[in-house]
Design an enzyme around this catalytic site. Structure first.
Site, short mmCIF file in Angstrom:
data_model
loop_
_atom_site.label_atom_id
_atom_site.label_comp_id
_atom_site.label_asym_id
_atom_site.label_seq_id
_atom_site.Cartn_x
_atom_site.Cartn_y
_atom_site.Cartn_z
N THR A 37 76.36 15.30 -56.05
CA THR A 37 77.08 16.08 -55.70
C THR A 37 78.48 15.76 -55.26
OG1 THR A 37 75.25 17.79 -55.14
CG2 THR A 37 77.37 18.13 -53.89
N THR A 64 75.91 10.61 -48.82
CA THR A 64 74.44 10.67 -48.96
C THR A 64 74.23 9.20 -49.59
OG1 THR A 64 74.80 11.63 -51.06
CG2 THR A 64 73.75 13.02 -49.26
#
Lengths: 417, 417
Positions: free
Chosen positions: A202, A165
């Site tokens: 995350t 990401t």
């Protein structure tokens, strides 16, 4: 905001061998991002065993809830892993699990397997419903791609890149070990704790081995190796709702299956797994937000290994220690303060602290006239070593972190838009 | 580096009444700083009772060790407090206590009291021997000053200013209460968790009341009030080796002495003390390094008050929450993550979160179509209110912190020189 590649990134992605029956396909589903892949499907051969460790958060995401339950329901078997970026499907109420179930049902139909053998992870914005139809309507295409892509379908680097990401580099590691004279391979990928508003930090990691190892043994070795690797890293002390680490064993290497974690034949495998997880976990730290230095903290002489790890993490999470390291200052006073606040047994007048191998404090006070030049030179490097000897017991642990810089504030303090 | 006055500073120092028998003198002893006062002597009248709470650090400074022991040895009586800036006398091995003992012995001689009635605090560099002769040789002069300074010797603002290290404003608060129809006064000063390399972040606070209260009762009311005030603030989660909060009761107000903490006559005093400590503790947060916003976090519906405080502190210490606030972003996803990592009982699908009084998440998900405009306006202000309802119990707590900005990195990441 375009974030440059971390100065701590490894020189290159490792050459990772293809693995029989394991293939990937990435796809741009438009979940949130435009014009980039945001879905990765990993297909595993029938008979693959599975183990997982997940976030300790009391508010886990719906996919984490699913994975825990599926491992149990499906007796630790796996056929597929589906990972999407752009939406974490976390804090989405009952809609979150409904969304997971629709996705899994469709994937199981397409692949022809039990839903409990499909594992899902989501990373991205939290608190927004996952538009799962954007995933489900593409699943046939994605599965077909995975089955026909040839080279591309076995390219671990592309797989690692597809789950990034805000990571600044793809993370992969590979190792081999021998079980009963049979060479087995372990390949792992990870995405790091990069977080950019509004995405959640995350950590996701998936490791596949072609060894034949029973589910109970796989779970036990994964837990132990995680404890010494991923559970010993910290970027900013913040735990994600979605952290997931899974280990899959396909059995294609052909060794006689190992069922017992204590089986001596697993010795080499355990070492290789721990080494691989350490490598991946370090890559996550090296991509920590704004990181300019990689820091290893070795604690010895503690009242047990757990106490050692807590002392280590107290130092690693101290903003005062982390900013001092960013400032290239061997500020051991802040290290003492962090040791003191850990809550573990410590005797001030027995403490010793070394930086870059030079003892700068011992017996509870500064070492008079220690040579500051090599310490100063060490602090200017990118890899910092801090050693703390509590001198009261035999407990030891090593933890890893990065420094705290203006880059961290830039990345995390910007407006959501 | 010259740090400007915090934008969160109170408009002015409060008008604080003089107190019979309590006088101060500050002096420039050249302990570390040049051309500024670095020693404060506070003289208390005979018969003053004393109570103290200290850092929970397992590596406390020598002065903290002294104060704990002196309270016990001297049966909780006090005649003087001596505070120096520039050197924390922490992590100084056995030399540290020897230094404290020489200082106290001399002070006791000069004042004519028992050494166990002299309390000392040191704040500044750690790991360097305290040059205590620079203090002792000045003690007669300092004591004489305190006895003759008239107005200046009763000026609480100057006293508060004399113990500042890297604080950007002096911190004081005053309250009154009634005991048995007699008006009693409470005056308090504090220095904050300002820390600039190479000084340690240290919180020191001294409160004097003219009420007549026995030592046991004084200790009990101080502990309880601290638990709800100073123990509910955090700037960066780092605990100093030297944190000290002391409460002295001179008895000059003339009320009939109160011996029992449960005595109903103390009701008003308890309220006033808690209010005063809250005021001082908030001033410490408002002078947090680099702080641009003051943040109040109210947690309700937790599984007990302790759980509520831990959840509150987990949010308050989260670098992701703190940077989001600095960025004026009501990023409740990060709040959820911080709640989840606290380790306390929480049910994701019962959580509710409000910012600036507007509920933005409830029943485990975002409130659809909530009015973002007042939330955005609130985030642009300097005083931020976050409310979390866990909806599982009756526990509640309020904690306070500041945001995490580039200023923090500037202050703490600079080289020692």
């Amino acid at each position: 905001m375009k974030v440059p590649v971390s100065p701590l990134a490894p020189a290159q992605f490792p050459a990772m061998p293809a693995m029989t029956g394991v293939s990937f396909a990435a796809h741009a589903c438009g979940i949130r991002y435009k014009d980039r892949d945001d879905l990765l499907l990993m297909v595993l051969p029938a008979g693959t065993t599975a183990a997982g460790v997940f976030t300790r958060s009391k508010c886990p995401s719906a996919p984490v809830d699913w994975c825990r339950q599926a491992l149990e329901d499906g007796k630790h078997r796996a056929r597929a892993v589906l990972i999407n970026a752009g939406n974490a499907n976390a804090f989405t109420g009952s809609a979150g699990m409904a969304s997971v179930e629709r996705t899994v049902k469709k994937a199981a139909e397409v692949i022809g397997c039990d839903p409990s053998h499909v594992f899902v992870s989501s990373t991205g914005t939290i608190g927004e419903d996952l538009p799962d139809e954007r995933i489900t309507k593409n699943l046939e295409t994605v599965f077909a791609k995975a089955m026909t892509e040839g080279e591309a379908g076995r390219d671990w680097k592309s797989a690692a890149a597809a789950i990034m990401t805000t990571d600044t580099f793809p993370k992969g590691a590979t190792r081999t070990a021998e079980i009963d004279g049979v060479t087995v391979t372990l390949n792992g990928i990870a995405k790091g704790s990069g977080m950019i508003a509004p995405d959640m930090a995350t950590m996701l990691s998936y490791v596949v081995t072609d060894a034949a190892i029973g589910a109970d043994a796989l779970t036990a070795v994964l837990r132990k190796a995680t404890d010494r690797t991923f559970n010993c890293i910290t970027v900013d002390s913040d735990t994600s709702t979605s952290d997931t680490l899974m280990l899959f064993a396909t059995g294609s290497a052909g060794n006689k299956p190992v069922k017992d974690a204590d089986d001596k034949r697993l010795k080499g495998f355990k070492t290789a797994l721990e080494d691989l997880l350490r490598d991946l976990s370090h890559q996550v730290v090296r991509d920590g937000e704004g990181a300019s230095k990689f820091v290893e903290i070795r604690v010895t002489g503690a009242d047990g290994n757990k106490a050692a790890r807590r002392v280590g993490l107290s130092i690693a999470n101290s903003p005062l220690v982390k900013t001092a390291i960013a400032g290239e200052d061997a500020n051991w006073g802040r290290i003492v303060a962090a040791i003191g606040k850990a809550g573990e047994k410590a005797e001030r007048d027995k403490l010793a602290i070394s930086v870059g191998g030079v003892t700068i404090a011992a017996k509870g006070r500064a070492v008079e006239g220690y040579d500051e030049a090599p310490v100063a030179a060490h602090m200017k490097g990118t890899d910092i070593l801090i050693e703390v000897d509590l001198n009261i017991g035999k407990g030891k642990a090593t933890v890893w972190t990065c420094d705290l810089t203006h880059g961290y504030i830039d990345i995390n303090g910007s407006y959501r838009s």
